[in-house]
Design an enzyme around this catalytic site. Sequence first.
Site, PDB file in Angstrom:
ATOM      1  CB  CYS A 162       0.184   1.887   4.137  1.00 23.19           C
ATOM      2  SG  CYS A 162      -1.472   1.200   3.982  1.00 23.19           S
ATOM      3  CB  CYS A 213      -0.916  -0.031   1.222  1.00 24.21           C
ATOM      4  SG  CYS A 213      -1.827   1.494   1.508  1.00 24.21           S
TER       5      CYS A 213
END
Length: 105
Positions: A32, A29
């Site tokens: 993230c 991600c």
Amino acid sequence: MLHLTAKNFQIEVKDTSLPVVVMFYAIWCGKCAMMKPVVEDIEKKYAGKIKFCEVEIEESAVLAAEYAPEIVPTFVLFKDKKSVGVIGGMVDEHTFESRMLEILS
């Protein structure tokens, strides 16, 4: 941030007297990866007052299923041994800190 698994989640999150912010993330991600340094900056500011932890959702699928993050990153906030709120997705540092303090107050 302290890395959590199903083995240490109870001790580090539920058995602590401090409020806890748990970041549910995925290795793949990009958002993230961009949020992690933001949260680490906030973590330094609240050292000893709020505990910050992380859970990789594919490594700890049981925890991910229990707290059901719809998107990553998802931040689940705990106070007095229970979940009290969620912050989802990417937000700037000021917004994250404001929401976190509002939820944990």
